[in-house]
Design a protein around this motif. Structure first.
Motif, PDB file in Angstrom:
ATOM      1  N   ALA A 144      30.146  48.645  35.143  1.00 50.96           N
ATOM      2  CA  ALA A 144      29.833  49.953  35.788  1.00 50.96           C
ATOM      3  C   ALA A 144      28.873  50.808  35.123  1.00 50.96           C
ATOM      4  CB  ALA A 144      31.166  50.805  36.043  1.00 50.96           C
ATOM      5  N   LEU A 145      28.990  50.821  33.579  1.00 52.67           N
ATOM      6  CA  LEU A 145      28.117  51.541  33.070  1.00 52.67           C
ATOM      7  C   LEU A 145      26.605  50.939  33.001  1.00 52.67           C
ATOM      8  CD1 LEU A 145      30.233  52.700  29.854  1.00 52.67           C
ATOM      9  CD2 LEU A 145      29.265  54.031  31.741  1.00 52.67           C
ATOM     10  N   LEU A 146      26.665  49.524  32.777  1.00 47.49           N
ATOM     11  CA  LEU A 146      25.303  48.864  33.035  1.00 47.49           C
ATOM     12  C   LEU A 146      24.576  48.983  34.335  1.00 47.49           C
ATOM     13  CD1 LEU A 146      23.690  46.854  31.476  1.00 47.49           C
ATOM     14  CD2 LEU A 146      24.971  45.114  32.135  1.00 47.49           C
ATOM     15  N   TYR A 147      25.505  48.958  35.390  1.00 47.45           N
ATOM     16  CA  TYR A 147      25.004  49.118  36.636  1.00 47.45           C
ATOM     17  C   TYR A 147      24.256  50.542  36.707  1.00 47.45           C
ATOM     18  CZ  TYR A 147      24.978  50.164  41.659  1.00 47.45           C
ATOM     19  OH  TYR A 147      24.516  50.370  42.876  1.00 47.45           O
ATOM     20  N   ARG A 148      25.073  51.666  36.272  1.00 41.80           N
ATOM     21  CA  ARG A 148      24.443  53.060  36.244  1.00 41.80           C
ATOM     22  C   ARG A 148      23.271  53.156  35.465  1.00 41.80           C
ATOM     23  NH1 ARG A 148      27.238  58.320  33.985  1.00 41.80           N
ATOM     24  NH2 ARG A 148      25.664  59.877  34.660  1.00 41.80           N
ATOM     25  N   TYR A 149      23.235  52.365  34.544  1.00 39.04           N
ATOM     26  CA  TYR A 149      21.961  52.455  33.483  1.00 39.04           C
ATOM     27  C   TYR A 149      20.797  51.875  34.247  1.00 39.04           C
ATOM     28  CZ  TYR A 149      18.770  51.490  29.598  1.00 39.04           C
ATOM     29  OH  TYR A 149      18.151  51.410  28.812  1.00 39.04           O
ATOM     30  N   LEU A 150      21.063  50.638  34.664  1.00 35.25           N
ATOM     31  CA  LEU A 150      19.968  49.684  35.609  1.00 35.25           C
ATOM     32  C   LEU A 150      19.430  50.401  36.776  1.00 35.25           C
ATOM     33  CD1 LEU A 150      20.985  46.187  34.467  1.00 35.25           C
ATOM     34  CD2 LEU A 150      19.063  47.411  33.379  1.00 35.25           C
ATOM     35  N   LEU A 152      57.278  37.280  25.948  1.00 40.58           N
ATOM     36  CA  LEU A 152      56.485  37.873  24.702  1.00 40.58           C
ATOM     37  C   LEU A 152      54.936  37.284  25.017  1.00 40.58           C
ATOM     38  CD1 LEU A 152      56.071  39.980  22.431  1.00 40.58           C
ATOM     39  CD2 LEU A 152      56.788  38.092  20.997  1.00 40.58           C
ATOM     40  N   LYS A 153      54.909  35.864  24.694  1.00 43.77           N
ATOM     41  CA  LYS A 153      53.861  35.236  25.048  1.00 43.77           C
ATOM     42  C   LYS A 153      53.283  35.437  26.471  1.00 43.77           C
ATOM     43  CE  LYS A 153      52.365  30.425  24.316  1.00 43.77           C
ATOM     44  NZ  LYS A 153      52.794  29.176  24.355  1.00 43.77           N
ATOM     45  N   ARG A 154      53.750  35.763  27.649  1.00 45.28           N
ATOM     46  CA  ARG A 154      53.122  36.002  28.857  1.00 45.28           C
ATOM     47  C   ARG A 154      52.601  37.475  28.654  1.00 45.28           C
ATOM     48  NH1 ARG A 154      57.220  34.453  33.350  1.00 45.28           N
ATOM     49  NH2 ARG A 154      56.489  32.483  32.780  1.00 45.28           N
ATOM     50  N   LYS A 155      53.554  38.352  28.046  1.00 45.44           N
ATOM     51  CA  LYS A 155      52.893  39.703  27.952  1.00 45.44           C
ATOM     52  C   LYS A 155      51.822  39.961  27.015  1.00 45.44           C
ATOM     53  CE  LYS A 155      57.428  41.911  28.182  1.00 45.44           C
ATOM     54  NZ  LYS A 155      58.418  42.818  27.530  1.00 45.44           N
ATOM     55  N   ILE A 156      51.711  39.403  26.031  1.00 51.30           N
ATOM     56  CA  ILE A 156      50.269  39.130  25.422  1.00 51.30           C
ATOM     57  C   ILE A 156      49.360  38.732  26.142  1.00 51.30           C
ATOM     58  CG2 ILE A 156      49.272  38.051  23.352  1.00 51.30           C
ATOM     59  CD1 ILE A 156      51.844  38.117  21.992  1.00 51.30           C
ATOM     60  N   ILE A 157      49.440  37.405  26.962  1.00 53.70           N
ATOM     61  CA  ILE A 157      48.592  37.013  27.734  1.00 53.70           C
ATOM     62  C   ILE A 157      48.013  38.015  28.751  1.00 53.70           C
ATOM     63  CG2 ILE A 157      47.818  35.279  29.487  1.00 53.70           C
ATOM     64  CD1 ILE A 157      49.392  33.162  27.691  1.00 53.70           C
ATOM     65  N   LEU A 158      49.153  38.511  29.520  1.00 55.34           N
ATOM     66  CA  LEU A 158      48.617  39.503  30.544  1.00 55.34           C
ATOM     67  C   LEU A 158      47.978  40.910  29.945  1.00 55.34           C
ATOM     68  CD1 LEU A 158      51.893  39.511  32.652  1.00 55.34           C
ATOM     69  CD2 LEU A 158      49.582  38.640  33.186  1.00 55.34           C
ATOM     70  N   SER A 159      48.498  41.252  28.740  1.00 58.34           N
ATOM     71  CA  SER A 159      47.688  42.404  28.082  1.00 58.34           C
ATOM     72  C   SER A 159      46.231  42.067  27.639  1.00 58.34           C
ATOM     73  CB  SER A 159      48.478  42.812  27.041  1.00 58.34           C
ATOM     74  OG  SER A 159      48.731  42.098  26.125  1.00 58.34           O
ATOM     75  N   SER A 160      46.226  40.694  27.488  1.00 57.25           N
ATOM     76  CA  SER A 160      44.838  40.333  26.864  1.00 57.25           C
ATOM     77  C   SER A 160      43.818  40.421  28.161  1.00 57.25           C
ATOM     78  CB  SER A 160      44.659  39.036  26.294  1.00 57.25           C
ATOM     79  OG  SER A 160      45.472  39.197  25.000  1.00 57.25           O
ATOM     80  N   ILE A 161      44.477  39.724  29.206  1.00 59.43           N
ATOM     81  CA  ILE A 161      43.633  39.772  30.536  1.00 59.43           C
ATOM     82  C   ILE A 161      43.318  41.128  31.038  1.00 59.43           C
ATOM     83  CG2 ILE A 161      43.846  38.914  32.762  1.00 59.43           C
ATOM     84  CD1 ILE A 161      45.432  36.485  31.945  1.00 59.43           C
ATOM     85  N   LEU A 162      44.219  42.055  31.013  1.00 61.43           N
ATOM     86  CA  LEU A 162      44.180  43.368  31.475  1.00 61.43           C
ATOM     87  C   LEU A 162      43.216  43.853  30.641  1.00 61.43           C
ATOM     88  CD1 LEU A 162      45.134  45.465  33.615  1.00 61.43           C
ATOM     89  CD2 LEU A 162      46.757  45.972  31.785  1.00 61.43           C
ATOM     90  N   LEU A 216      39.824  42.587  31.544  1.00 59.25           N
ATOM     91  CA  LEU A 216      39.132  43.092  32.875  1.00 59.25           C
ATOM     92  C   LEU A 216      38.756  44.510  32.846  1.00 59.25           C
ATOM     93  CD1 LEU A 216      41.880  41.767  35.304  1.00 59.25           C
ATOM     94  CD2 LEU A 216      39.466  41.067  35.344  1.00 59.25           C
ATOM     95  N   VAL A 217      39.491  45.534  32.069  1.00 59.70           N
ATOM     96  CA  VAL A 217      39.141  46.796  31.895  1.00 59.70           C
ATOM     97  C   VAL A 217      38.006  46.993  31.340  1.00 59.70           C
ATOM     98  CG1 VAL A 217      39.834  49.184  30.920  1.00 59.70           C
ATOM     99  CG2 VAL A 217      41.577  47.789  32.199  1.00 59.70           C
ATOM    100  N   VAL A 218      37.857  46.478  30.205  1.00 62.15           N
ATOM    101  CA  VAL A 218      36.454  46.495  29.665  1.00 62.15           C
ATOM    102  C   VAL A 218      35.331  45.891  30.271  1.00 62.15           C
ATOM    103  CG1 VAL A 218      35.215  45.506  27.296  1.00 62.15           C
ATOM    104  CG2 VAL A 218      37.547  46.566  27.158  1.00 62.15           C
ATOM    105  N   GLY A 219      35.398  44.760  30.933  1.00 64.65           N
ATOM    106  CA  GLY A 219      34.480  43.943  31.635  1.00 64.65           C
ATOM    107  C   GLY A 219      33.945  44.913  32.966  1.00 64.65           C
TER     108      GLY A 219
END
Length: 142
Positions: A27-33, A6-16, A19-22
Motif C-alpha cells: 500500500a505504501l509502495l503503491y501510494r509512493y509510485l 503451538l506449532k500451528r499458532k506459530i505458523i499462523l502468526s508468522s503468516i499473519l 501478510l500484514v507487513v506485505g
C-alpha cells in the motif's frame, strides 16, 4: 497435541505477520509510485500544453502577418478606396485584388485553418478571394 497447536499458532502468526507487513508495504509502495506517476503525468501535460500554446501563437502571428500583407497590398488598397465598382477598370482591379488575395492565402502556412478571408471598408466594400470555401458577407463582421 499441545505441540501441534503451538506449532500451528506459530505458523499462523508468522503468516499473519507476513501478510500484514506485505499488505502495508504494498500500500505504501503503491501510494509512493502513484505520486511519482502523477508528477510525471503533470509535467508531460504541462510540456504538451506549452507546445500547443507555442504552435497556436506561431499560427496567430502568421495569420496577423498575412492580414497585414493583404491589407497593405496596393491592388487591395486601391479597390477598397473605390466607392462603387461600376466601371470596367474598377471591376478589373477588383478581380486582380481577388487573385492577389487568393495567391496570398494559398501560399500562407495556415491555409488549412482558414475558411474566410475578406478585406472590408467601413462603408461596405468587400474584397475576397474568388474561390473561397465559404464566401464572406457583412454579417461576418458582427
Amino acid at each position: 497435541m499441545q505441540q501441534h497447536s503451538l506449532k500451528r499458532k506459530i505458523i499462523l502468526s508468522s503468516i499473519l505477520c507476513i501478510l500484514v507487513v506485505g499488505v502495508l508495504s504494498n500500500a505504501l509502495l503503491y501510494r509512493y509510485l502513484s505520486g511519482i506517476i502523477a508528477e510525471k503525468a503533470d509535467s508531460v501535460d504541462l510540456a504538451n500544453l506549452y507546445a500547443v500554446q507555442g504552435r497556436m501563437n506561431q499560427d496567430l502571428a502568421r495569420f496577423q502577418s498575412l492580414g497585414y500583407t493583404c491589407a497593405n497590398d496596393l491592388d487591395v488598397e486601391r479597390v477598397l478606396r473605390y466607392q462603387t465598382i461600376d466601371t470596367f477598370t474598377r471591376k478589373n482591379d477588383g478581380l486582380r485584388a481577388q487573385e492577389k488575395l487568393w495567391g496570398m492565402l494559398e501560399s500562407s502556412a495556415g491555409q488549412d485553418y482558414r475558411n474566410k478571408r475578406i478585406a472590408v471598408k467601413v462603408d461596405g466594400v468587400l474584397v475576397q478571394p474568388g474561390n473561397t470555401r465559404r464566401p464572406g458577407n457583412m454579417r461576418d463582421l458582427a
